[in-house]
Design a protein around this motif. Structure first.
Motif, PDB file in Angstrom:
ATOM      1  N   ILE B 205       0.882  -1.168   0.000  1.00  0.00           N
ATOM      2  CA  ILE B 205       0.000   0.000   0.000  1.00  0.00           C
ATOM      3  C   ILE B 205       0.918   1.216   0.000  1.00  0.00           C
ATOM      4  O   ILE B 205       1.859   1.297   0.799  1.00  0.00           O
ATOM      5  CB  ILE B 205      -0.922   0.003   1.230  1.00  0.00           C
ATOM      6  N   GLN B 206       0.636   2.142  -0.925  1.00  0.00           N
ATOM      7  CA  GLN B 206       1.572   3.248  -1.146  1.00  0.00           C
ATOM      8  C   GLN B 206       0.836   4.581  -1.216  1.00  0.00           C
ATOM      9  O   GLN B 206      -0.368   4.607  -1.417  1.00  0.00           O
ATOM     10  CB  GLN B 206       2.276   3.053  -2.505  1.00  0.00           C
ATOM     11  N   LYS B 207       1.609   5.664  -1.082  1.00  0.00           N
ATOM     12  CA  LYS B 207       1.051   6.993  -1.382  1.00  0.00           C
ATOM     13  C   LYS B 207       1.873   7.605  -2.508  1.00  0.00           C
ATOM     14  O   LYS B 207       3.064   7.311  -2.661  1.00  0.00           O
ATOM     15  CB  LYS B 207       1.053   7.883  -0.148  1.00  0.00           C
ATOM     16  N   THR B 208       1.219   8.458  -3.290  1.00  0.00           N
ATOM     17  CA  THR B 208       1.907   9.043  -4.441  1.00  0.00           C
ATOM     18  C   THR B 208       2.705  10.273  -4.040  1.00  0.00           C
ATOM     19  O   THR B 208       2.407  10.936  -3.045  1.00  0.00           O
ATOM     20  CB  THR B 208       0.896   9.455  -5.525  1.00  0.00           C
ATOM     21  N   SER B 209       3.707  10.533  -4.858  1.00  0.00           N
ATOM     22  CA  SER B 209       4.554  11.699  -4.656  1.00  0.00           C
ATOM     23  C   SER B 209       5.100  12.076  -6.034  1.00  0.00           C
ATOM     24  O   SER B 209       5.130  11.237  -6.934  1.00  0.00           O
ATOM     25  CB  SER B 209       5.658  11.284  -3.678  1.00  0.00           C
ATOM     26  N   PHE B 210       5.493  13.325  -6.196  1.00  0.00           N
ATOM     27  CA  PHE B 210       6.048  13.745  -7.507  1.00  0.00           C
ATOM     28  C   PHE B 210       7.358  14.472  -7.269  1.00  0.00           C
ATOM     29  O   PHE B 210       7.440  15.301  -6.370  1.00  0.00           O
ATOM     30  CB  PHE B 210       5.092  14.729  -8.212  1.00  0.00           C
ATOM     31  N   LYS B 216       3.090  15.447 -14.317  1.00  0.00           N
ATOM     32  CA  LYS B 216       1.816  15.381 -13.580  1.00  0.00           C
ATOM     33  C   LYS B 216       0.607  15.256 -14.511  1.00  0.00           C
ATOM     34  O   LYS B 216      -0.387  14.645 -14.148  1.00  0.00           O
ATOM     35  CB  LYS B 216       1.654  16.622 -12.703  1.00  0.00           C
ATOM     36  N   LYS B 217       0.740  15.832 -15.692  1.00  0.00           N
ATOM     37  CA  LYS B 217      -0.387  15.773 -16.638  1.00  0.00           C
ATOM     38  C   LYS B 217      -0.613  14.316 -17.084  1.00  0.00           C
ATOM     39  O   LYS B 217      -1.748  13.831 -17.110  1.00  0.00           O
ATOM     40  CB  LYS B 217      -0.091  16.673 -17.843  1.00  0.00           C
ATOM     41  N   GLU B 220      -2.122  12.317 -14.298  1.00  0.00           N
ATOM     42  CA  GLU B 220      -3.562  12.532 -14.161  1.00  0.00           C
ATOM     43  C   GLU B 220      -4.335  11.710 -15.196  1.00  0.00           C
ATOM     44  O   GLU B 220      -5.363  11.108 -14.872  1.00  0.00           O
ATOM     45  CB  GLU B 220      -3.846  14.028 -14.339  1.00  0.00           C
ATOM     46  N   MET B 221      -3.793  11.664 -16.410  1.00  0.00           N
ATOM     47  CA  MET B 221      -4.466  10.876 -17.451  1.00  0.00           C
ATOM     48  C   MET B 221      -4.446   9.383 -17.122  1.00  0.00           C
ATOM     49  O   MET B 221      -5.298   8.624 -17.571  1.00  0.00           O
ATOM     50  CB  MET B 221      -3.802  11.133 -18.810  1.00  0.00           C
ATOM     51  N   MET B 222      -3.467   8.970 -16.316  1.00  0.00           N
ATOM     52  CA  MET B 222      -3.398   7.551 -15.933  1.00  0.00           C
ATOM     53  C   MET B 222      -4.206   7.252 -14.663  1.00  0.00           C
ATOM     54  O   MET B 222      -4.371   6.100 -14.301  1.00  0.00           O
ATOM     55  CB  MET B 222      -1.940   7.140 -15.712  1.00  0.00           C
ATOM     56  N   GLY B 223      -4.660   8.292 -13.975  1.00  0.00           N
ATOM     57  CA  GLY B 223      -5.479   8.071 -12.774  1.00  0.00           C
ATOM     58  C   GLY B 223      -4.799   8.467 -11.468  1.00  0.00           C
ATOM     59  O   GLY B 223      -5.314   8.195 -10.388  1.00  0.00           O
ATOM     60  N   ILE B 224      -3.611   9.103 -11.568  1.00  0.00           N
ATOM     61  CA  ILE B 224      -2.940   9.619 -10.367  1.00  0.00           C
ATOM     62  C   ILE B 224      -3.128  11.135 -10.375  1.00  0.00           C
ATOM     63  O   ILE B 224      -2.448  11.852 -11.114  1.00  0.00           O
ATOM     64  CB  ILE B 224      -1.421   9.277 -10.378  1.00  0.00           C
ATOM     65  N   GLU B 225      -4.069  11.609  -9.544  1.00  0.00           N
ATOM     66  CA  GLU B 225      -4.454  13.023  -9.658  1.00  0.00           C
ATOM     67  C   GLU B 225      -3.748  13.939  -8.683  1.00  0.00           C
ATOM     68  O   GLU B 225      -3.722  15.148  -8.868  1.00  0.00           O
ATOM     69  CB  GLU B 225      -5.971  13.165  -9.463  1.00  0.00           C
ATOM     70  N   TYR B 386       8.224   3.385  -8.873  1.00  0.00           N
ATOM     71  CA  TYR B 386       7.940   4.429  -9.866  1.00  0.00           C
ATOM     72  C   TYR B 386       6.898   3.994 -10.890  1.00  0.00           C
ATOM     73  O   TYR B 386       6.795   2.817 -11.232  1.00  0.00           O
ATOM     74  CB  TYR B 386       9.208   4.778 -10.637  1.00  0.00           C
ATOM     75  N   LEU B 387       6.164   4.997 -11.369  1.00  0.00           N
ATOM     76  CA  LEU B 387       5.344   4.854 -12.566  1.00  0.00           C
ATOM     77  C   LEU B 387       6.035   5.686 -13.649  1.00  0.00           C
ATOM     78  O   LEU B 387       6.313   6.870 -13.439  1.00  0.00           O
ATOM     79  CB  LEU B 387       3.927   5.390 -12.306  1.00  0.00           C
ATOM     80  N   LEU B 388       6.335   5.043 -14.766  1.00  0.00           N
ATOM     81  CA  LEU B 388       6.946   5.751 -15.899  1.00  0.00           C
ATOM     82  C   LEU B 388       6.005   5.611 -17.095  1.00  0.00           C
ATOM     83  O   LEU B 388       5.003   4.904 -17.019  1.00  0.00           O
ATOM     84  CB  LEU B 388       8.306   5.129 -16.259  1.00  0.00           C
ATOM     85  N   VAL B 389       6.370   6.265 -18.186  1.00  0.00           N
ATOM     86  CA  VAL B 389       5.592   6.093 -19.403  1.00  0.00           C
ATOM     87  C   VAL B 389       6.539   5.724 -20.553  1.00  0.00           C
ATOM     88  O   VAL B 389       7.653   6.250 -20.629  1.00  0.00           O
ATOM     89  CB  VAL B 389       4.745   7.358 -19.716  1.00  0.00           C
ATOM     90  N   GLY B 390       6.091   4.788 -21.396  1.00  0.00           N
ATOM     91  CA  GLY B 390       6.905   4.335 -22.522  1.00  0.00           C
ATOM     92  C   GLY B 390       7.040   5.429 -23.584  1.00  0.00           C
ATOM     93  O   GLY B 390       6.240   6.363 -23.639  1.00  0.00           O
ATOM     94  N   THR B 391       8.073   5.298 -24.412  1.00  0.00           N
ATOM     95  CA  THR B 391       8.345   6.317 -25.436  1.00  0.00           C
ATOM     96  C   THR B 391       8.631   5.649 -26.782  1.00  0.00           C
ATOM     97  O   THR B 391       8.965   4.464 -26.838  1.00  0.00           O
ATOM     98  CB  THR B 391       9.595   7.137 -25.065  1.00  0.00           C
ATOM     99  N   LYS B 392       8.548   6.473 -27.837  1.00  0.00           N
ATOM    100  CA  LYS B 392       8.892   5.952 -29.172  1.00  0.00           C
ATOM    101  C   LYS B 392      10.372   5.589 -29.227  1.00  0.00           C
ATOM    102  O   LYS B 392      10.779   4.688 -29.941  1.00  0.00           O
ATOM    103  CB  LYS B 392       8.556   6.995 -30.233  1.00  0.00           C
TER     104      LYS B 392
END
Lengths: 141, 481
Positions: B205-210, B216-217, B220-225, B386-392
């Motif tokens: 169980i975790q809490k988010t941080s940036f 952040k945008k 938010e689109m992934m559900g972390i507001e 971490y949550l990351l996002v994939g790239t081209k």
């Protein structure tokens, strides 16, 4: 000579050990014990219930891999830990084993980690000048 | 071995470095990471570069460390007609992976209930040696689960329909062949669905941080507001079922290699031509294990939702417990990649590496198609994830892959010598992290100091651009298997 030496190598996530013995049968027995040393402590596992199996292979290393894999399979399916082994090796890499142990009891055995699989990594059974058998084994945790 | 620097984070070992290398080997690493890289990793990744039908180069990702056969963090693509499939390029824990579930709770709302929640989860999600799950399967139903993965869970009331969309490959690797699975593997696996396992597997169980570099945008689109939003992360795989399939085929591929005249530098790299009866049988069995692993994490998700619902007296839907994503990090998949001579279908092996497809990929659910694939990176239980996002860019240089975790710096035995389980539990509780474990000794082996600094490896892939930082997660309570 200590029959089993656990190797603490760098950053390994696995269980690596070296076994020494005067005979092939004893070498296999030491390797079998190492599986259950990785999971618990041999002194905590009573030898009450026997389970027997036979194996054939194409080489000694294949036979050892098969032997360790069979013990891991029996641990998961019989839900047992083993501490005593009777091993007979004959002919062209044929093995008979009687593994003796008891059902897993978490309070009694305090298992610290599970063993997923044996590996072939650097698996080579050697015999030294004094006639001792030696093998280095890595178990995947 | 000679290494040529390609750019700030890419180093290449040419085929001339070792007899039998068919392509170069590439190491993706910062100078610091490279300096501390185990020589065994270089030995292993250059062995991979010797395998038949390999394309472009064998790659090792920044969290790479020595495994057996492939290094952990190894990625390689092979031709479907002239290439091989290797169980050593996938690992025994087929489709070991990570999933992340969001909630609409804040840390303040969670805190008073945290102890009750972690105790409930500890009861509902069995962990440790010898544990069994609550799902009872007949032989026929086990076959269906192996073929359908998360869809089987949906049909049986253990999944929301959206969970299918938010699991890699919709939680179902095509081509599963239950007839290629041994009786032993079935016997090991049939009662373990819904269990965490042991070792480095966990439910947190975790809490988010940036931090400043987090997007952040995209979050938010992934559900972390917002900061301090509560999430749940699960790390586990196919349990004894996958371990037995790996064992079975590692054994039988010894014979197959003789038949096909294949020689490898390491028996753990045992392989068979992908387009051969043996290669196809392993692929079909591996797909069964991968689908069982997706189902395992899904059934655990069902129990997590049940636990939150019991403790907060609200429906999981009202707690908005949507799955953000589920990734596999030990797997081989048929994908289309630019192999240097244009795009072709290849069998990509990822061992301790995560798929990281960029924006526009048709393989992503509609919600993420414009932003790229969520990538989940587990750190140690003391330092966060971490949550990351994939790239081209990942598609251009790493066959659409990135890192999977921090990687160990210390053996389990050394960690146990440094701290006892009970002391570590107290230390973590004083840091604000509750711990429940099936084994205190096993807990000591997973201490934070036994792992690399997750920030350092995440920063390396972020700077290189094969995946980008979105959010960080700080542990509040951990169930260690």
């Amino acid at each position: 000579m200590t029959p089993i030496r656990v190797i603490e190598d760098g950053a390994s996530a696995d269980f690596e050990f070296e076994a020494f013995a005067e005979s092939l049968e004893s070498l296999f027995i030491e390797c079998g014990k190492a599986v259950f040393i990785a999971i618990s402590e041999l002194r905590l596992i009573e030898s009450k219930i026997p389970v027997e199996f036979n194996l054939n292979a194409d080489s000694l290393e294949d036979l050892l891999f098969g032997f360790l894999s069979e013990l891991i399979y029996l641990k998961d399916t019989k839900k047992m830990l083993f501490s005593k082994f009777i091993v007979e090796i004959s002919g062209n890499y044929s093995l008979y084993c009687k593994a003796i142990g008891e059902p897993i009891d978490r309070d009694k055995h305090q298992p610290k980690i599970d063993v997923k699989a044996a590996t072939y990594h650097k698996l080579k059974i050697e015999i030294n000048d004094s006639g001792y058998y030696r093998v280095r084994v890595i178990l995947d945790l | 071995m000679e290494k040529k620097r390609i750019d700030e984070f890419t180093w290449e070992i040419p085929p001339s470095a070792k007899a039998g290398m068919k392509v170069p080997a590439r190491l993706i690493a910062s100078e610091d990471i490279l300096k501390n890289l185990d020589e065994g990793v270089i030995e292993q990744i250059t062995n991979v570069a010797c395998l038949p039908g390999i394309r472009k180069y064998a790659v090792c990702i920044p969290d790479g460390h020595r495994g057996y056969g492939f290094p952990i963090g190894g990625v390689a693509a092979f031709g479907l007609n002239d290439g091989v499939i290797s169980p050593g390029g996938i690992g025994f824990d087929i489709n070991c992976g990570v999933r992340l579930i969001r909630t609409n709770l804040t840390e303040d709302e969670l805190k008073p209930k945290l102890k009750e929640l972690i105790d409930t989860l500890f009861r509902l999600v069995p962990s440790g040696v010898g544990s069994t799950g609550f799902v009872k399967l007949t032989d026929k139903e086990f076959d269906n689960l192996m073929i359908e993965g998360v869809s089987w869970c949906y049909r049986n009331g253990y999944a929301w329909e959206s969970d299918i969309d938010f699991t890699e490959q919709r939680g179902q690797i095509p081509g599963a062949k239950p007839q290629a699975v041994s009786a032993k593997a079935r016997e090991r696996g049939f009662d373990q669905i819904g269990t965490l396992g042991s070792g480095n597997h966990y439910l947190e169980i975790q809490k988010t941080s940036f931090d400043d570099e987090c997007d952040k945008k995209t979050a938010e689109m992934m559900g972390i507001e917002r900061e301090n939003q509560i999430t749940v992360m699960v790390h586990c795989g196919s349990r004894g079922f996958g371990h037995q399939i790996g064992t079975d085929y590692l054994q039988s591929f010894g014979q197959a290699m003789k038949r096909y005249g294949i020689h490898t530098n390491d028996r753990e790299l045992a392989c068979a031509p992908f387009d051969s009866p043996e290669g196809q049988a392993y692929y079909g069995a591996m797909a069964c294990a991968a689908n069982a692993a997706f189902a395992n994490r899904q059934v655990i998700t069902h129990r997590i939702r049940e636990a939150f619902s019991r403790v907060f007296h609200k429906k999981p839907e009202d707690l908005e417990m949507r799955l953000i994503y589920d990734v596999a990090h030990n797997i081989a998949k048929i994908e289309s990649h630019d192999t240097g001579k244009g795009y072709e279908k290849v069998i990509v092996h990822r061992k301790g590496a995560t798929r990281a497809f960029g924006p526009g990929s048709p393989d992503l659910p509609e919600m993420y198609r414009a932003i790229g694939q969520p990538v989940l990176v587990g750190g140690s239980m003391q330092t966060g994830s971490y949550l990351l996002v994939g790239t081209k860019k990942s598609g251009e240089i790493t066959f659409g892959s990135t890192l999977h975790g921090a990687g160990r710096t210390m053996s389990r035995a050394a960690a146990m010598k440094r701290i006892q389980g009970a002391a570590l539990r107290s230390q973590m509780e004083s840091q604000g992290i509750l711990v429940r474990t099936a084994s205190l000794k096993g807990l000591a082996e997973e201490a934070g100091f036994a792992y690399k600094n997750v920030e350092q490896v995440v920063n390396a892939v972020h700077k290189l651009g094969i995946s980008l930082k979105v959010a960080r997660f700080i542990p509040l309570a951990n169930i260690k298997g």
